[in-house]
Design an enzyme around this catalytic site. Structure first.
Site, PDB file in Angstrom:
ATOM      1  N   SER A 220     -33.511  39.196 -22.569  1.00  0.00           N
ATOM      2  CA  SER A 220     -34.652  38.868 -21.715  1.00  0.00           C
ATOM      3  C   SER A 220     -34.169  38.894 -20.277  1.00  0.00           C
ATOM      4  O   SER A 220     -32.956  38.755 -20.020  1.00  0.00           O
ATOM      5  CB  SER A 220     -35.128  37.452 -22.052  1.00  0.00           C
ATOM      6  OG  SER A 220     -35.983  36.954 -21.048  1.00  0.00           O
TER       7      SER A 220
ATOM      8  N   TYR B 241     -33.667  27.909 -22.376  1.00  0.00           N
ATOM      9  CA  TYR B 241     -34.081  29.256 -22.814  1.00  0.00           C
ATOM     10  C   TYR B 241     -33.207  30.297 -22.115  1.00  0.00           C
ATOM     11  O   TYR B 241     -32.672  31.207 -22.765  1.00  0.00           O
ATOM     12  CB  TYR B 241     -35.567  29.500 -22.518  1.00  0.00           C
ATOM     13  CG  TYR B 241     -35.991  30.897 -22.925  1.00  0.00           C
ATOM     14  CD1 TYR B 241     -36.004  31.271 -24.273  1.00  0.00           C
ATOM     15  CD2 TYR B 241     -36.329  31.855 -21.973  1.00  0.00           C
ATOM     16  CE1 TYR B 241     -36.344  32.555 -24.652  1.00  0.00           C
ATOM     17  CE2 TYR B 241     -36.684  33.146 -22.350  1.00  0.00           C
ATOM     18  CZ  TYR B 241     -36.693  33.496 -23.687  1.00  0.00           C
ATOM     19  OH  TYR B 241     -37.021  34.772 -24.064  1.00  0.00           O
TER      20      TYR B 241
END
Ligand code: 8X3
Length: 255
Positions: free
Chosen positions: A141, A154
């Site tokens: 990501s 995250y």
């Protein structure tokens, strides 16, 4: 060397995983579809087995025993054919300042995004080595390249994915196994619904005022990476929607 491709995809029931399974099937890649939702897995299998061979394995990537027992139970011919691993399963839980965020959310992200990827990779890599060819694609990501507000853990899990991809590329080099990291920005999938625990309004707001990427855009990048000539290794792809320039910078239009 086996030039026919057989891929194991985690998180294949929806989003990027499902779109990747679809584009692979269109290009004749046989599929081992993995996910937690058995019914959804069967639904994807039914759709894709018209064009390629498909087998399903139902497990939670964070359950080490379940991962190893499912993958080791594959029929011998599938084990011998397996040469592609797409580590896609993963999620975000919550978007909160570190001081307010819950340890349960932290655990859930570490379990799926890091432990899960490690469990599946450790179970699959022996087959890639044995089959003397292979390619691992880890879905990372932009959160693996930047740290943004309220995303500490995250982002940490995706930074871990980036480091694991680099480490795998180094250690698997003598075995001729390619490793690709793919780092998307904003992709409209169930991702935000999971991150915001079903809060549709918060999820919708993420994609407001611009055209986000869709799962098929990422699947396209995955297919690009795995369809290069044998001597070409795509190390990294970072992809954004046109209206995104960093983890947090978006050009939103209001009307
Ligand atoms: C998903 C993209 O921008 O929410 O990994 O981190 S982002």
């Amino acid at each position: 060397m086996n030039t026919h491709k057989t891929a194991l995809i985690t998180g294949a029931t929806s989003g990027i995983g499902r779109a990747t399974a679809k584009i692979f099937a269109e290009h004749g890649i046989d599929l081992i579809l993995c996910g937690r939702r058995t019914e959804k897995l069967e639904e994807v299998k039914k759709e894709l087995e018209k064009s390629v061979k498909v087998i399903t394995l139902s497990f939670d990537v964070s359950n080490r025993e379940a991962v190893f027992s499912a993958i080791n139970s594959l029929p011998e011919e599938w084990k011998r054919a397996l040469n592609l691993l797409i580590n896609n399963a993963g999620n975000a839980h919550g978007l909160d300042p570190f001081q307010d965020a819950s340890l349960d959310d932290f655990d859930a992200m570490i379990d799926s995004n890091v432990r899960g990827l490690l469990n599946v990779s450790k179970a699959v890599v022996p087959f890639l080595i044995e089959n003397t060819s292979g390619h691992i694609v880890n879905i990372s990501s932009i959160a693996g390249k930047e740290t943004y507000a309220k995303g500490s853990v995250y982002c940490a899990t995706k930074h871990a994915v980036e480091a694991i991809s680099k480490g795998m590329r180094i250690d698997l080099l003598p075995h001729g196994i390619k490793v690709t990291g793919i780092a998307p920005g904003a992709v409209e999938t169930e991702f935000s619904m999971v991150r915001f625990k079903g809060d549709q309004q918060r999820a919708n707001a993420v994609y407001q005022g611009f055209k986000p990427l869709v799962a098929e855009d990422i699947a396209d990048a995955v297919y690009y990476a795995v369809s290069r000539p044998d001597h070409v290794q795509i190390a990294d792809i970072t992809l954004f929607p046109k209206a995104q320039a960093s983890g947090t910078l978006f050009e939103r239009k209001t009307d």
